[in-house]
Structure formats: structure tokens, C-alpha cells
Design a protein around this motif. Structure first.
Motif, PDB file in Angstrom:
ATOM      1  N   UNK A  66       1.133  -0.986  -0.256  1.00 39.66           N
ATOM      2  CA  UNK A  66       0.053   0.024   0.092  1.00 39.66           C
ATOM      3  C   UNK A  66       0.835   0.940   0.159  1.00 39.66           C
ATOM      4  N   UNK A  67       2.363   0.934   0.129  1.00 37.32           N
ATOM      5  CA  UNK A  67       2.597   2.114   0.269  1.00 37.32           C
ATOM      6  C   UNK A  67       3.832   2.787  -1.273  1.00 37.32           C
ATOM      7  N   UNK A  68       3.571   3.831  -1.457  1.00 38.01           N
ATOM      8  CA  UNK A  68       4.149   4.419  -2.815  1.00 38.01           C
ATOM      9  C   UNK A  68       5.661   4.757  -3.080  1.00 38.01           C
ATOM     10  N   UNK A  69       6.984   5.013  -2.917  1.00 33.73           N
ATOM     11  CA  UNK A  69       7.686   5.532  -2.709  1.00 33.73           C
ATOM     12  C   UNK A  69       8.295   6.721  -4.308  1.00 33.73           C
ATOM     13  N   UNK A  70       7.955   7.918  -3.809  1.00 34.05           N
ATOM     14  CA  UNK A  70       8.536   9.128  -5.217  1.00 34.05           C
ATOM     15  C   UNK A  70      10.170   9.831  -4.745  1.00 34.05           C
ATOM     16  N   UNK A  71      10.521  10.321  -5.842  1.00 34.41           N
ATOM     17  CA  UNK A  71      11.579  10.318  -6.417  1.00 34.41           C
ATOM     18  C   UNK A  71      11.602  11.527  -7.446  1.00 34.41           C
ATOM     19  N   UNK A  72      10.990  13.236  -7.278  1.00 37.37           N
ATOM     20  CA  UNK A  72      11.381  14.033  -8.109  1.00 37.37           C
ATOM     21  C   UNK A  72      12.940  13.653  -8.786  1.00 37.37           C
ATOM     22  N   UNK A  73      13.112  14.013 -10.781  1.00 36.03           N
ATOM     23  CA  UNK A  73      14.013  14.008 -10.847  1.00 36.03           C
ATOM     24  C   UNK A  73      14.287  14.139 -12.231  1.00 36.03           C
ATOM     25  N   UNK A  74      15.248  15.211 -12.509  1.00 36.98           N
ATOM     26  CA  UNK A  74      14.789  15.612 -14.231  1.00 36.98           C
ATOM     27  C   UNK A  74      15.914  15.366 -14.954  1.00 36.98           C
ATOM     28  N   UNK A  76      19.282   8.889 -20.872  1.00 40.07           N
ATOM     29  CA  UNK A  76      20.125   8.324 -19.766  1.00 40.07           C
ATOM     30  C   UNK A  76      20.875   8.730 -18.093  1.00 40.07           C
ATOM     31  N   UNK A  77      20.436   9.611 -18.502  1.00 43.86           N
ATOM     32  CA  UNK A  77      21.510  10.812 -17.602  1.00 43.86           C
ATOM     33  C   UNK A  77      20.840  11.377 -16.515  1.00 43.86           C
ATOM     34  N   UNK A  78      19.926  11.345 -15.477  1.00 44.66           N
ATOM     35  CA  UNK A  78      18.610  11.237 -14.236  1.00 44.66           C
ATOM     36  C   UNK A  78      19.484  12.241 -13.280  1.00 44.66           C
ATOM     37  N   UNK A  79      19.237  13.172 -12.506  1.00 47.14           N
ATOM     38  CA  UNK A  79      19.314  14.203 -11.390  1.00 47.14           C
ATOM     39  C   UNK A  79      18.473  14.218 -10.437  1.00 47.14           C
TER      40      UNK A  79
END
Length: 331
Positions: A55-63, A68-71
Motif C-alpha cells: 500500500x505504500x508508494x515511494x516517489x523521487x522527482x528527477x530531471x 539516460x542520465x537523471x538527477x
């Protein structure tokens, strides 16, 4: 590729209910990431990465910095980047799922600034990433514990306490504290900043929008110091969940003799400790010497890089990163 700040069509947007583990901060809200995206800090595009476990969702906003390269979606105003969660359940499992999902999209991930790297690095490794974590900067903060304002103040360096006592007694500096956004006061802050020792403000429109939003939430704490009616020092703080965050401060150079910035800091510390009842004060990123006079804790900030071993494009950057890490250990 989509335009700057937009989401991929198959991405869900970070919900407003998402929260980080531990104490809340203004940099852990959907509104903050929306603000960064709206002001051009989402790189090639924005992705709100997610992973579910029960029931849990993890989130991470990225650019997306390049294919192929995210931060992590941050800028120079950000104190930290950390995962957010919705729902109840095993957050560690959800974070591992998030990083497993990202292996389908990315070869290289970078997160900075990170104040507590262990959980993030462990989840990345468990999801199959090669991971390096290195100190990259500093964080000064105040842990009040059971101290009230007077006990904390007595623990500060004698030179600082003497300066505040002497300069306040002269009555040269007038202090004004605000808890709501005021356009005239903000214009005074911008005038002071322009005349200060600080470099040109990186993105004043974003900072103003942030201050306006915090004023609407009731979390803004702003101070102005004047000499003969002329603004000479300004500070912008916010308070939230038992923590005061010091975002910006500036003073006019030729006013230093009267110590308006020091007097303004003293007034704001008293305000947030005695009235807002904070237990922590966070001075953000940077190792400026004056911060030690006010704070009692100093921790490193970290830069985490992760490389996807299933992507050939990650192998070269990974070798370089791990090589640098080995050289640091040998020194």
C-alpha cells in the motif's frame, strides 16, 4: 523529448500528500518541485519516479540532464533531496522498487545534496545499481534539545553575545519581523541583496514565488534591519514541523560597523525559539565560518552517484567514479 519542466505522458504526477520520512521541510513538497519545474530547473524534462510495495508508494522527482542520465530535481536553494512516500507499509521495499523501475530508463543517477545517504545508497544497491557516495559540502544546524532560548544563548561564543549586547544598547538599528509576505519589504530585501557582498541572485523570481507561497502557508519569518529608516540587512526564514530554515541573508557592506545582520539574526533566533517553539534551526548548505557561532551541529552533505550495470553507457562513467573513490581512500 518533451519541453522543459514537462512530465512524460506515462508518468503520474507527485501527489500533494507525499511526505518524506522524519521531519518535514519546504523542500519535500510537491509544490516545491512544481516551482522548480516552472522556473526552468527540470533540465530536458521531469520524471516523478515511483515504486510500489503493497500500500505504500515511494516517489523521487528527477530531471533528465541528457538521455539516460537523471538527477534529483534540486537547485542551489535546496537544502536536501530525499524520497517521498504515500500510503502505509514497507517504505524500504517501495524505494527498492522505485530504483528497480529506474533501471529500465536510466544508466546514471546523481543525487545532491543528501544529508542522510545510508538508506538511499542501500536501496540503490539492493536494486542492482553500482553506487558511490562521497562527502560534498557541509551542513550546520542547531539541535536545541531541552534548551530554551536563554540557555542556548548562554552557550554561544562570548564575542557574539558581547557584540549583540553592545550594538543593541546603542539603539542605532531598528528591527522589524514579518510573518506575512509584503511586497514592499521584499523589494527592500532585493535592494539590500543587490548592495551586499553576495553574488548576483541566481533566480530572484523563483525565490519571490517561494516566499509568497510560504507567506500564504503562514510559515514565513522575515526580518529587516534599518538604520535611520534605510534598510541595511534582511533575512528570509521559514518554520515548519519544529524546524526553522534559514534561506537567505544579506546586509549592506557599509553598515557593518553597526552589526545589523548580527542583531537581526539574534532577533529571529529569539522569535523562532520562544514563539514558534522550534527544536531545530537549519542553516542549509555551506561551511561559512560565522555559522559555527550560532549552531552546535555540523554534518557533511553527500553526493550519491549510481550506475546501471546493464547499460554499457554506464560502464565508463562508473570506472571513473570508482577510480576517484579509490584515490580518495589512498590519500
Amino acid at each position: 523529448m518533451q519541453g522543459n519542466g514537462e512530465h512524460h505522458a506515462n508518468d503520474e504526477r507527485l501527489p500533494a500528500t507525499a511526505r518524506a520520512a522524519g521531519f518535514a521541510s519546504p523542500f519535500d513538497r510537491a509544490a516545491w518541485f512544481d516551482l522548480l519545474a516552472a522556473h526552468g530547473f527540470a533540465g530536458k524534462s521531469r520524471i516523478d519516479a515511483q515504486g510500489r510495495a503493497g500500500n505504500v508508494t515511494a516517489w523521487l522527482p528527477l530531471r533528465i540532464e541528457k538521455p539516460g542520465k537523471f538527477a534529483g530535481l534540486t537547485n542551489w536553494y535546496s537544502f536536501a533531496i530525499r524520497p517521498l512516500f504515500t500510503g502505509d507499509g514497507d517504505r524500504s521495499a517501495a524505494l527498492r522498487a522505485l530504483f528497480r523501475n529506474l533501471r529500465q530508463q536510466a544508466a546514471h543517477l546523481t543525487f545532491y545534496p543528501v544529508s542522510a545517504p545510508d538508506d538511499l545508497a542501500a536501496a540503490l544497491r539492493a536494486a542492482g545499481w553500482w553506487v558511490t557516495a562521497k562527502p560534498a559540502g557541509d551542513r550546520h544546524w542547531l539541535d536545541l534539545g531541552d534548551m530554551d532560548h536563554d540557555v542556548w544563548w548562554a552557550s554561544r561564543p562570548g564575542a557574539l553575545r558581547s557584540t549583540v549586547q553592545r550594538k543593541a544598547k546603542k539603539g542605532v538599528v531598528d528591527i522589524q519581523l514579518l510573518t506575512q509576505f509584503d511586497p514592499g519589504s521584499w523589494a527592500a530585501y532585493e535592494q539590500i541583496y543587490a548592495a551586499s557582498w553576495k553574488p548576483e541572485e541566481g533566480h530572484p523570481a523563483l525565490l519571490r514565488a517561494f516566499a509568497e507561497a510560504e507567506g500564504a502557508r503562514g510559515t514565513l519569518r522575515m526580518g529587516l534591519a534599518r538604520i535611520d529608516g534605510v534598510p541595511v540587512a534582511a533575512q528570509y526564514w521559514t518554520v515548519e514541523d519544529g524546524t526553522a530554515f534559514i534561506h537567505k541573508l544579506a546586509h549592506v557592506e557599509d553598515s557593518l560597523k553597526a552589526s545589523p545582520g548580527t542583531l537581526l539574526s539574534a532577533a529571529l533566533f529569539r522569535r523562532v525559539i520562544e514563539i514558534d517553539k522550534v527544536k531545530r534551526v537549519d542553516f542549509g548548505t555551506g561551511n561559512d565560518g560565522y555559522k559555527r557561532d550560532w549552531m552546535n551541529r555540523h554534518d557533511p552533505l553527500w553526493r550519491i552517484e549510481a550506475f546501471n550495470p546493464s547499460r554499457v553507457a554506464a560502464w565508463g562513467p562508473a570506472l571513473k567514479a570508482f577510480g576517484r573513490a579509490l584515490l580518495r581512500k589512498d590519500k
